[in-house]
Scaffold this motif. Structure first.
Motif, mmCIF file in Angstrom:
data_model
loop_
_atom_site.group_PDB
_atom_site.id
_atom_site.type_symbol
_atom_site.label_atom_id
_atom_site.label_comp_id
_atom_site.label_asym_id
_atom_site.label_seq_id
_atom_site.Cartn_x
_atom_site.Cartn_y
_atom_site.Cartn_z
ATOM 1 N N ALA A 48 0.846 -1.194 0.000
ATOM 2 C CA ALA A 48 0.000 0.000 0.000
ATOM 3 C C ALA A 48 0.873 1.232 0.000
ATOM 4 O O ALA A 48 2.011 1.192 0.469
ATOM 5 N N SER A 49 0.317 2.325 -0.516
ATOM 6 C CA SER A 49 1.053 3.579 -0.518
ATOM 7 C C SER A 49 0.089 4.747 -0.408
ATOM 8 O O SER A 49 -1.120 4.603 -0.635
ATOM 9 N N ILE A 50 0.653 5.892 -0.074
ATOM 10 C CA ILE A 50 -0.143 7.096 0.058
ATOM 11 C C ILE A 50 0.614 8.272 -0.530
ATOM 12 O O ILE A 50 1.810 8.445 -0.269
ATOM 13 N N PHE A 58 -3.216 3.801 -2.499
ATOM 14 C CA PHE A 58 -3.140 2.731 -3.482
ATOM 15 C C PHE A 58 -2.882 1.426 -2.732
ATOM 16 O O PHE A 58 -2.202 1.421 -1.705
ATOM 17 N N TYR A 59 -3.412 0.341 -3.281
ATOM 18 C CA TYR A 59 -3.248 -0.960 -2.644
ATOM 19 C C TYR A 59 -2.847 -2.015 -3.661
ATOM 20 O O TYR A 59 -3.264 -1.979 -4.824
ATOM 21 N N LYS A 64 -6.253 -5.633 -1.177
ATOM 22 C CA LYS A 64 -7.400 -4.738 -1.317
ATOM 23 C C LYS A 64 -8.602 -5.263 -0.548
ATOM 24 O O LYS A 64 -8.930 -6.442 -0.604
ATOM 25 N N GLY A 65 -9.232 -4.349 0.178
ATOM 26 C CA GLY A 65 -10.409 -4.721 0.949
ATOM 27 C C GLY A 65 -10.100 -5.290 2.313
ATOM 28 O O GLY A 65 -11.007 -5.471 3.137
ATOM 29 N N LEU A 105 3.666 5.129 -7.497
ATOM 30 C CA LEU A 105 3.795 4.978 -6.055
ATOM 31 C C LEU A 105 3.755 3.523 -5.603
ATOM 32 O O LEU A 105 3.860 3.257 -4.413
ATOM 33 N N ASP A 106 3.632 2.604 -6.556
ATOM 34 C CA ASP A 106 3.641 1.188 -6.183
ATOM 35 C C ASP A 106 4.925 0.483 -6.611
ATOM 36 O O ASP A 106 5.025 -0.739 -6.530
ATOM 37 N N SER A 107 5.902 1.266 -7.050
ATOM 38 C CA SER A 107 7.137 0.678 -7.559
ATOM 39 C C SER A 107 8.235 0.742 -6.512
ATOM 40 O O SER A 107 8.595 1.817 -6.043
#
Length: 124
Positions: A48-50, A58-59, A64-65, A105-107
């Motif tokens: 996850a990121s913000i 982001f997840y 997720k969930g 942001l997910d890398s």
């Protein structure tokens, strides 16, 4: 910025844990903060990121969930609340930070600052 993940432990499947990311140094100009996890022999996986200025989150698909990334204060800028834990969530969890805006942001490659991880073990 210096980071330190904490809050890991042993939990039964279906249980919950909340991880904290402790920080020291400049947290005011951050671009993003994230959680990743890693198991032996595997690559670090995005959790996850913000986006720091907009709080957009982001997840990873696998969480997720079930997981929630949230903001805290300057000394603990992010948390990760993990619900409905599964044995496959077992890993060392790391928090990471970046100041620059290039890349998604997910890398994992786009994060410069990493803290020591915390072990999460989910028993079946």
């Amino acid at each position: 910025v210096q980071l330190q993940a904490s809050g890991g432990g042993l939990v039964q499947a279906g249980g919950s844990l909340k991880l904290s990311c402790g920080a020291s140094g400049n947290t005011f100009n951050l671009y993003g903060l994230a959680w990743f996890r890693q198991t032996p022999g595997k690559e670090r996986e995005f959790v996850a990121s913000i986006h720091w200025s907009t709080s957009t989150v982001f997840y990873g698909d696998s969480v997720k969930g079930r997981f929630l990334i949230s903001r805290g204060d300057a000394s603990n800028p992010i948390y990760l609340t993990m619900n409905s834990l599964k044995p496959e969530d077992t890993a060392v969890y790391f928090c990471a930070a970046r100041y620059g805006g290039r890349g998604s942001l997910d890398s994992v490659q786009t994060y410069t600052y990493w803290g020591r991880g915390t072990q999460v073990t989910v028993s079946s």
